[in-house]
Design a protein around this motif. Structure first.
Motif, PDB file in Angstrom:
ATOM      1  N   HIS A 101       0.855  -1.188   0.000  1.00 34.73           N
ATOM      2  CA  HIS A 101       0.000   0.000   0.000  1.00 34.73           C
ATOM      3  C   HIS A 101       0.897   1.247   0.000  1.00 34.73           C
ATOM      4  N   PRO A 102       1.452   1.589  -1.156  1.00 33.40           N
ATOM      5  CA  PRO A 102       2.367   2.726  -1.229  1.00 33.40           C
ATOM      6  C   PRO A 102       1.761   4.028  -0.712  1.00 33.40           C
ATOM      7  N   ASP A 103       0.455   4.191  -0.847  1.00 33.27           N
ATOM      8  CA  ASP A 103      -0.165   5.431  -0.400  1.00 33.27           C
ATOM      9  C   ASP A 103      -0.143   5.576   1.120  1.00 33.27           C
ATOM     10  N   TYR A 104       0.238   4.486   1.830  1.00 26.37           N
ATOM     11  CA  TYR A 104       0.326   4.557   3.290  1.00 26.37           C
ATOM     12  C   TYR A 104       1.597   5.292   3.735  1.00 26.37           C
ATOM     13  N   SER A 105       2.565   5.413   2.831  1.00 27.50           N
ATOM     14  CA  SER A 105       3.836   6.055   3.174  1.00 27.50           C
ATOM     15  C   SER A 105       3.701   7.574   3.132  1.00 27.50           C
ATOM     16  N   THR A 106       2.897   8.100   4.001  1.00 24.86           N
ATOM     17  CA  THR A 106       2.703   9.541   4.128  1.00 24.86           C
ATOM     18  C   THR A 106       3.723  10.096   5.115  1.00 24.86           C
ATOM     19  N   PRO A 107       3.950  11.402   5.099  1.00 22.69           N
ATOM     20  CA  PRO A 107       4.930  11.985   6.022  1.00 22.69           C
ATOM     21  C   PRO A 107       4.690  11.633   7.487  1.00 22.69           C
ATOM     22  N   GLU A 108       3.415  11.561   7.897  1.00 24.62           N
ATOM     23  CA  GLU A 108       3.150  11.267   9.307  1.00 24.62           C
ATOM     24  C   GLU A 108       3.413   9.801   9.658  1.00 24.62           C
ATOM     25  N   ASN A 109       3.530   8.932   8.627  1.00 25.26           N
ATOM     26  CA  ASN A 109       3.783   7.512   8.899  1.00 25.26           C
ATOM     27  C   ASN A 109       5.220   7.087   8.634  1.00 25.26           C
ATOM     28  N   LEU A 110       6.020   7.960   8.044  1.00 20.56           N
ATOM     29  CA  LEU A 110       7.359   7.563   7.609  1.00 20.56           C
ATOM     30  C   LEU A 110       8.251   7.132   8.769  1.00 20.56           C
ATOM     31  N   ASP A 111       8.204   7.837   9.887  1.00 17.23           N
ATOM     32  CA  ASP A 111       9.063   7.459  11.021  1.00 17.23           C
ATOM     33  C   ASP A 111       8.743   6.038  11.489  1.00 17.23           C
ATOM     34  N   ARG A 112       7.453   5.732  11.612  1.00 17.43           N
ATOM     35  CA  ARG A 112       7.062   4.378  12.046  1.00 17.43           C
ATOM     36  C   ARG A 112       7.465   3.333  11.012  1.00 17.43           C
ATOM     37  N   ILE A 113       7.284   3.665   9.740  1.00 19.78           N
ATOM     38  CA  ILE A 113       7.650   2.719   8.679  1.00 19.78           C
ATOM     39  C   ILE A 113       9.150   2.463   8.674  1.00 19.78           C
ATOM     40  N   ASN A 114       9.964   3.516   8.819  1.00 22.19           N
ATOM     41  CA  ASN A 114      11.418   3.358   8.844  1.00 22.19           C
ATOM     42  C   ASN A 114      11.869   2.534  10.046  1.00 22.19           C
ATOM     43  N   THR A 115      11.208   2.771  11.177  1.00 19.65           N
ATOM     44  CA  THR A 115      11.511   1.958  12.359  1.00 19.65           C
ATOM     45  C   THR A 115      11.150   0.505  12.105  1.00 19.65           C
ATOM     46  N   GLY A 116      10.008   0.290  11.479  1.00 17.88           N
ATOM     47  CA  GLY A 116       9.574  -1.066  11.160  1.00 17.88           C
ATOM     48  C   GLY A 116      10.499  -1.759  10.192  1.00 17.88           C
ATOM     49  N   ARG A 117      11.084  -0.990   9.258  1.00 20.28           N
ATOM     50  CA  ARG A 117      12.031  -1.575   8.312  1.00 20.28           C
ATOM     51  C   ARG A 117      13.247  -2.125   9.056  1.00 20.28           C
ATOM     52  N   GLU A 118      13.703  -1.420  10.057  1.00 19.48           N
ATOM     53  CA  GLU A 118      14.843  -1.892  10.847  1.00 19.48           C
ATOM     54  C   GLU A 118      14.485  -3.152  11.639  1.00 19.48           C
ATOM     55  N   VAL A 119      13.289  -3.140  12.224  1.00 22.58           N
ATOM     56  CA  VAL A 119      12.845  -4.330  12.964  1.00 22.58           C
ATOM     57  C   VAL A 119      12.727  -5.521  12.014  1.00 22.58           C
ATOM     58  N   PHE A 120      12.207  -5.282  10.833  1.00 22.38           N
ATOM     59  CA  PHE A 120      12.048  -6.359   9.842  1.00 22.38           C
ATOM     60  C   PHE A 120      13.404  -6.955   9.489  1.00 22.38           C
ATOM     61  N   ALA A 121      14.388  -6.104   9.282  1.00 17.94           N
ATOM     62  CA  ALA A 121      15.713  -6.579   8.871  1.00 17.94           C
ATOM     63  C   ALA A 121      16.340  -7.481   9.923  1.00 17.94           C
ATOM     64  N   THR A 122      16.092  -7.192  11.187  1.00 17.16           N
ATOM     65  CA  THR A 122      16.728  -7.969  12.260  1.00 17.16           C
ATOM     66  C   THR A 122      15.857  -9.134  12.753  1.00 17.16           C
ATOM     67  N   THR A 123      14.578  -9.097  12.440  1.00 13.25           N
ATOM     68  CA  THR A 123      13.667 -10.093  13.015  1.00 13.25           C
ATOM     69  C   THR A 123      12.983 -10.968  11.975  1.00 13.25           C
ATOM     70  N   CYS A 124      12.622 -10.411  10.836  1.00 12.68           N
ATOM     71  CA  CYS A 124      11.763 -11.119   9.878  1.00 12.68           C
ATOM     72  C   CYS A 124      12.492 -11.553   8.611  1.00 12.68           C
ATOM     73  N   ALA A 125      13.567 -10.867   8.268  1.00 12.80           N
ATOM     74  CA  ALA A 125      14.232 -11.128   6.992  1.00 12.80           C
ATOM     75  C   ALA A 125      14.828 -12.527   6.905  1.00 12.80           C
ATOM     76  N   ALA A 126      15.125 -13.137   8.021  1.00 10.37           N
ATOM     77  CA  ALA A 126      15.705 -14.480   7.999  1.00 10.37           C
ATOM     78  C   ALA A 126      14.795 -15.466   7.283  1.00 10.37           C
ATOM     79  N   CYS A 127      13.484 -15.273   7.386  1.00 12.06           N
ATOM     80  CA  CYS A 127      12.532 -16.160   6.705  1.00 12.06           C
ATOM     81  C   CYS A 127      11.978 -15.528   5.432  1.00 12.06           C
ATOM     82  N   HIS A 128      11.571 -14.274   5.534  1.00 13.10           N
ATOM     83  CA  HIS A 128      10.893 -13.631   4.411  1.00 13.10           C
ATOM     84  C   HIS A 128      11.861 -12.996   3.418  1.00 13.10           C
ATOM     85  N   GLY A 129      13.149 -12.966   3.752  1.00 12.02           N
ATOM     86  CA  GLY A 129      14.130 -12.387   2.856  1.00 12.02           C
ATOM     87  C   GLY A 129      14.270 -10.890   3.047  1.00 12.02           C
ATOM     88  N   ASP A 130      15.430 -10.386   2.683  1.00 16.40           N
ATOM     89  CA  ASP A 130      15.683  -8.950   2.830  1.00 16.40           C
ATOM     90  C   ASP A 130      14.685  -8.118   2.033  1.00 16.40           C
TER      91      ASP A 130
END
Length: 293
Positions: free
Chosen positions: A198-227
């Motif tokens: 949902h690219p339209d979800y990447s609004t300025p007010e959501n970017l900080d949370r999304i960027n934080t989530g990207r870091e969590v994904f890289a350390t927690t989820c990428a092992a199974c779902h891939g980078d």
């Protein structure tokens, strides 16, 4: 001696019974009816000796003809198996590429596979194979463990998260419930995953949370779902960047999945279905996925 009363019109004796002034005649049973009763009784007695008829404790009279419904059904089943052996032998032994290239054989696969699918798979995946809540759609050509006939056959044979020694095993941990991630991390990584489709979800007010989530994904989820979050069929991890979801792709459902985890289950079929039936279903399901526009 009692006087016999006769009907003045017919001359027949009466029985002495009278209703509303009408007297009953003592008329004999017609000869045709008597003959019918005699013939049917003789036929019944004759047939008792010819076919199974009477229970005798734990057994029964077998009949002189030596036939019964069980024998008849067994003979018909055997005849049906012999007729089907022409194509079931091919399905058991020929490579999948050969089967898929033979349109006449594929017509048999589609017809027989539809019946097998309805009897064994439709309860979860739906009669048309399009799945339902918490069960995957088999017609979208998007696969957790791979959609080739060989891989589908293996998945059917060993099952997913079963007691089979070769079972496919896959489980998404309960990151929130088991306190591997805190509440904000769960919501952040869910927001990141949601933004992938949902690219339209990447609004300025959501970017900080999304960027934080990207870091969590890289350390927690990428092992199974891939980078790149495109999944891994080797471990049954779904692609998170497409529009196909088993449990739902809205933000609340993704949060629930990350918090509570997911563990699907598919039974093993190697003891319930024959090799030919499993391979027929493997080709049929593969065809469902590739035949869609």
């Amino acid at each position: 001696m009692a006087e016999v009363e006769r009907d003045p019109v017919t001359g027949r004796e009466t029985t002495g019974h009278e209703w509303n002034g009408i007297k009953e005649l003592d008329t004999p049973v017609p000869r045709g009816v008597l003959m019918f009763l005699i013939v049917t009784h003789v036929w019944a007695i004759f047939w008792w000796f010819m076919v199974p008829a009477w229970p005798l404790g734990v057994t029964y009279t077998k009949g002189l003809l030596g036939i019964d419904q069980q024998t008849t059904v067994e003979a018909r089943v055997l005849d049906g198996q012999q007729q089907r052996s022409v194509w079931t032998t091919r399905l058991e032994n020929e490579p999948y590429d050969t089967i898929l290239a033979d349109e006449a054989l594929m017509r048999t696969v589609r017809d027989t596979g539809r019946q097998l699918f309805g009897d064994n798979c439709a309860a979860c995946h739906g009669r048309d194979g399009r799945g339902r809540a918490n069960y995957p759609d088999l017609t979208d050509d998007d696969w957790l463990w791979g959609g080739g006939p060989e891989l589908i056959e293996q998945t059917m044979r060993v099952g997913i998260n079963t007691a089979h020694p070769e079972s496919r095993v896959a489980q998404m941990p309960a990151f929130g419930r088991d306190e591997m991630l805190d509440r904000e991390q769960v919501r952040s990584v869910a927001a990141y995953v949601y933004s992938l489709t949902h690219p339209d979800y990447s609004t300025p007010e959501n970017l900080d949370r999304i960027n934080t989530g990207r870091e969590v994904f890289a350390t927690t989820c990428a092992a199974c779902h891939g980078d790149s979050a495109q999944g891994d069929v080797e471990v049954g991890a779904p692609n998170l960047t497409d529009a196909y979801w088993v449990y739902g792709g809205d933000l609340d459902t993704i949060i629930a999945s990350v918090h509570g985890g997911r563990q699907g289950h598919m039974p093993t079929w190697d003891e319930r279905l024959s090799k030919a039936e499993i391979r027929t279903l493997a080709v049929y399901v593969h065809d469902l996925g590739t035949a869609q526009p």
